[in-house]
Design an enzyme around this catalytic site. Structure first.
Site, PDB file in Angstrom:
ATOM      1  N   LYS A   2       0.831  -1.206   0.000  1.00  0.00           N
ATOM      2  CA  LYS A   2       0.000   0.000   0.000  1.00  0.00           C
ATOM      3  C   LYS A   2       0.875   1.271   0.000  1.00  0.00           C
ATOM      4  CE  LYS A   2      -4.084  -2.057   0.185  1.00  0.00           C
ATOM      5  NZ  LYS A   2      -3.974  -3.493   0.422  1.00  0.00           N
TER       6      LYS A   2
HETATM    7  C1  LIG Z   1      -5.490  -4.233   0.946  1.00  0.00           C
HETATM    8  C2  LIG Z   1      -6.967  -4.072   0.911  1.00  0.00           C
HETATM    9  C3  LIG Z   1      -7.797  -4.474   1.966  1.00  0.00           C
HETATM   10  C4  LIG Z   1      -7.331  -5.297   3.132  1.00  0.00           C
HETATM   11  O1  LIG Z   1      -6.266  -4.815   3.836  1.00  0.00           O
HETATM   12  P1  LIG Z   1      -5.354  -5.816   4.689  1.00  0.00           P
HETATM   13  O2  LIG Z   1      -4.475  -4.874   5.458  1.00  0.00           O
HETATM   14  O3  LIG Z   1      -4.596  -6.665   3.722  1.00  0.00           O
HETATM   15  O4  LIG Z   1      -6.243  -6.610   5.570  1.00  0.00           O
HETATM   16  C5  LIG Z   1      -9.155  -4.169   1.901  1.00  0.00           C
HETATM   17  N1  LIG Z   1      -9.676  -3.551   0.839  1.00  0.00           N
HETATM   18  C6  LIG Z   1      -8.930  -3.182  -0.223  1.00  0.00           C
HETATM   19  C7  LIG Z   1      -9.573  -2.488  -1.369  1.00  0.00           C
HETATM   20  C8  LIG Z   1      -7.556  -3.448  -0.225  1.00  0.00           C
HETATM   21  O5  LIG Z   1      -6.813  -3.100  -1.293  1.00  0.00           O
END
Ligand SMILES: *Cc1c(COP(=O)(O)O)cnc(C)c1O
Length: 380
Positions: free
Chosen positions: A184
């Site tokens: 991210k």
């Molecule tokens: C990465 C992501 C999540 C989940 O996040 P985690 O930290 O991996 O649990 C939820 N929604 C979207 C759109 C994502 O890209």
């Protein structure tokens, strides 16, 4: 496989090393003062009253729906063109996700018109996803919510630093949910944040994050309390001081990193504009300020996606797909029935989308290299 150009990469330096070393030397690793500092900095950055660090973005989404009182018999309208965790978090609460279609191949966010069409007397909330970091059209969505007395959850996993109508994404609905997963824009390896302006919801989030307990180990360590009560069914969704230390430094880098992402996207758009087999969504329709989490392209129907991805792979370029639609997964079909054909725009994009590499450390030469490979693959 080592890629010449990976799909994504993180930007970290000595500041992160130092911050983690300081935590290790402090001898306090579970949630404590560093996490409190990260939460305060994040709340300030976002312009919200409350921010709670949690173990990951999925935990944030689960808590968000839980504290809004969503449960069995309730429906939540949400896109299918998202990571599965968005819909899973609705299921964790015993409620039913009802999928709305996207606007189209030029704008991959959930359509407010289709949200309105999917609202029933059972609907309790709308959970939006700012796809790729591009803000959803929140004005009509908030209006629908107001008209039908619905809550709004923002899955802001892609959109840390993005904005819409003068507000940061995540600070527009009732609750905003961030992920700090390894790929991210702001990364702590694993981690997340849940934000709200609502004092009552904030108190519930605080308790639910740590087993429904009224005090933290940190509070007791400081002698602020010696016991605790359990006031609700909670979870262990706490984070660690190591993750929070990384988060503080990563938050400081965010604006600069997002600016570099913006610059790369501009280059991509300019170079790829002439290729008629490829459409770059969100061009000229940014709907606010994007955080440019990913760079999606839509291939024309006569271009083989598998062949296109293989051609890029041959040149050492990693690509991905965002997303295989949630409603087509085996588990969801078993649960909600076979709904193939129900979301035609989502399904088209699910079949023809390819995500190209995008990360702040990409050089202009890297972008040009990918563009040349894309051109060859498109005309190949
Ligand atoms: C990465 C992501 C999540 C989940 O996040 P985690 O930290 O991996 O649990 C939820 N929604 C979207 C759109 C994502 O890209």
């Amino acid at each position: 496989m080592t890629w010449k150009i990976p799909l994504s990469d993180i930007t970290m330096g000595c500041e992160e090393d130092d911050a983690v070393r300081d935590v290790l030397r402090s001898r306090w690793l579970s949630m404590g003062p560093v996490t409190e500092e990260f939460e305060a900095a994040f709340a300030r950055y976002l312009g919200v009253k409350h921010a709670f660090a949690v173990s990951n973005g999925t935990a944030a989404l689960h808590i968000a729906h839980a504290v809004l009182g969503i449960g069995s018999g309730d429906e939540v309208v949400t896109p299918s063109l998202t990571f599965v965790a968005t819909a899973n978090s609705v299921l964790y609460c015993g409620a039913k996700p009802v999928f709305a279609d996207i606007t189209g191949p030029g704008a991959l966010n959930v359509s407010w018109e289709d949200i309105a069409a999917k609202v029933t007397e059972k609907t309790r909330a709308i959970t939006v996803v700012h796809y790729g970091g591009y803000a959803c059209d929140m004005r009509p969505i908030m209006e629908i919510a107001r008209d039908h007395d619905l809550r709004v959850v923002e899955d802001t996993a892609h959109a840390v630093g993005a904005a819409y109508g003068g507000r940061k994404c995540g600070a527009i609905g009732d609750v905003g949910c961030f992920s700090f997963f390894a790929n991210k824009n702001l990364s702590t390896g694993e981690g997340g944040m849940i934000v709200t302006d609502d004092d009552r919801l904030a108190e519930k989030i605080r308790v639910m994050r740590s087993h429904g307990m009224t005090t933290l180990t940190w509070d007791r360590h400081r002698g602020h309390s010696s016991s605790y009560d359990v006031t609700d069914l909670g979870y262990n969704y706490r984070t660690s001081e190591v993750a929070s230390a990384l988060g503080i430094v990563q938050l400081r880098r965010l604006e600069e990193n997002n600016e570099r992402r913006r610059d790369i996207v501009k280059r991509y758009r300019r170079t790829l504009a002439g290729i008629e087999q490829i459409e770059c969504p969100f061009g000229g329709r940014e709907n606010g300020k994007s955080s440019h989490h990913i760079f999606p392209v839509i291939l024309s129907a006569d271009l083989s996606r598998a062949g296109f991805q293989a051609a890029l792979k041959e040149r050492g370029i990693q690509t991905s797909i965002h997303y295989p639609p949630v409603h087509l997964f085996t588990y969801y079909r078993r649960l909600l029935g076979d709904t193939r054909g129900s979301l035609p725009k989502t399904e088209f994009v699910g079949e023809h989308e390819v995500t190209l590499p995008l990360y702040p450390g990409m050089s202009d030469g890297d972008v040009a290299y990918v563009c040349t490979a894309v051109e060859e693959a498109a005309y190949g």
